[in-house]
Design an enzyme around this catalytic site. Structure first.
Site, PDB file in Angstrom:
ATOM      1  N   SER A  55       0.909  -1.332  -0.021  1.00 43.47           N
ATOM      2  CA  SER A  55      -0.003  -0.093  -0.151  1.00 43.47           C
ATOM      3  C   SER A  55       1.057   1.222   0.047  1.00 43.47           C
ATOM      4  CB  SER A  55      -0.948   0.125   1.123  1.00 43.47           C
ATOM      5  OG  SER A  55      -0.252   0.071   2.369  1.00 43.47           O
ATOM      6  N   ASP A  85       6.874 -10.075   8.573  1.00 45.14           N
ATOM      7  CA  ASP A  85       7.004  -8.810   9.536  1.00 45.14           C
ATOM      8  C   ASP A  85       8.417  -8.412   9.298  1.00 45.14           C
ATOM      9  OD1 ASP A  85       7.190  -7.049  11.543  1.00 45.14           O
ATOM     10  OD2 ASP A  85       5.332  -8.046  12.569  1.00 45.14           O
ATOM     11  N   TYR A 137       7.760   7.979  17.238  1.00 52.25           N
ATOM     12  CA  TYR A 137       8.243   8.254  15.674  1.00 52.25           C
ATOM     13  C   TYR A 137       9.249   9.127  15.436  1.00 52.25           C
ATOM     14  CZ  TYR A 137       6.517   8.773  10.703  1.00 52.25           C
ATOM     15  OH  TYR A 137       6.252   8.865   9.490  1.00 52.25           O
ATOM     16  N   LYS A 181      12.696   7.678  13.127  1.00 48.98           N
ATOM     17  CA  LYS A 181      13.139   8.119  11.852  1.00 48.98           C
ATOM     18  C   LYS A 181      14.108   8.818  11.819  1.00 48.98           C
ATOM     19  CE  LYS A 181       9.241   6.633   9.466  1.00 48.98           C
ATOM     20  NZ  LYS A 181       9.499   5.702   8.466  1.00 48.98           N
ATOM     21  N   PHE A 190       1.909  13.059   3.088  1.00 51.25           N
ATOM     22  CA  PHE A 190       1.571  12.527   1.825  1.00 51.25           C
ATOM     23  C   PHE A 190       0.131  11.817   1.799  1.00 51.25           C
ATOM     24  CE2 PHE A 190       5.645  13.273   0.293  1.00 51.25           C
ATOM     25  CZ  PHE A 190       5.832  12.683  -0.926  1.00 51.25           C
TER      26      PHE A 190
END
Length: 254
Positions: free
Chosen positions: A16, A60, A160, A164, A193
């Site tokens: 996806s 995974d 997060y 990153k 996005f």
């Protein structure tokens, strides 16, 4: 490096969003693709839709054996020349919130998926690429995905942003480590996005995010990410760098 019909690209999170768009772009360029994504994803159906040059590898990224199995699957189809790391999660939570401290298990889950999972794909793919004969001077290219949150982490993004940020910091030493093997490593740091991660947001939230982007004042399109991946693969001088793909966006604290 220009991919041929003997080239294979492995894409984690390929079922996806950014990963799917990248798979479609590689297929259009004539390569084969292996979609590494969770067994519960739409990967099997997407691979069928994309045709004989696409294969689904259920797994995974936090499981090293799953990752190695996907890499092996790719090498059985041809020469693994590109690996793109798009798998990731975003679990929000303040360090000290209304419900107390951010659970360490939540923090660990984000880091394991976004940073350690990325490293697992990088490492396993590089091992396979090292055995390739050079093609246009490269044995392979790995493109990782960070985020503008690595630089502009917002309130509630401690897990997060740090995961990153780790991907961004991994880029240069990984490129240096693998330079002698003829393998390049790059990272893209997308802004906001149009992805499944954003799909649950209402129109009001979407409009507010679009207004933050100086130009063009809209969400990024997955195809634009895929275009940059394709250019990175093709351009031999792109190595060891993080490219922000964000329309000059700089995220505010909240």
């Amino acid at each position: 490096m220009h991919l041929t019909d003997e080239s294979v690209a492995l894409i984690s999170g390929g079922a996806s969003g950014l990963g799917e768009a990248t798979a479609r772009r590689f297929l259009a360029d004539g390569a084969r693709v292996v979609l590494l994504d969770l067994p519960t994803s739409r990967g099997a159906g997407l691979a069928t839709e994309l045709g004989a040059a696409a294969t689904f590898a259920p797994g995974d990224v936090t499981d090293a054996e799953d990752v190695r199995s996907a890499v092996e699957q790719a090498t059985q189809l041809g020469e693994l020349r590109a690996a793109v790391c798009c798998a990731g999660v975003a679990t929000p939570g303040r360090i000290l919130g209304k419900g107390g401290m951010l659970p360490l298990a939540d923090y660990r889950r984000v880091v394991e998926n976004n940073l350690i999972g990325t490293f697992a794909v990088l490492e396993a793919a590089a091992e396979a690429m090292a055995g390739n004969e050079p093609l246009d001077g490269d044995r392979g290219v790995v493109v990782m995905t960070a985020s503008v949150a690595a630089y502009d982490g917002q309130i509630g993004q401690a897990a997060y942003a740090s995961s990153k940020g780790g991907v961004a910091s991994l880029t240069l030493p990984a490129a240096r480590d693998l330079a002698s093997r003829g393998i390049r490593v790059m990272t893209i740091a997308p802004g906001v996005f149009e992805t499944p991660m954003m799909a649950g947001l209402g129109e009001e939230v979407r409009a507010s995010l679009e207004a933050l982007v100086p130009h063009p004042a809209r969400l990024g399109r997955p195809e634009e990410y895929a275009d940059l991946v394709a250019h990175i693969v093709a351009n031999p001088l792109l190595n060891g760098e993080v490219i922000r793909l964000d329309g000059a966006l700089r995220m505010p604290p909240r």
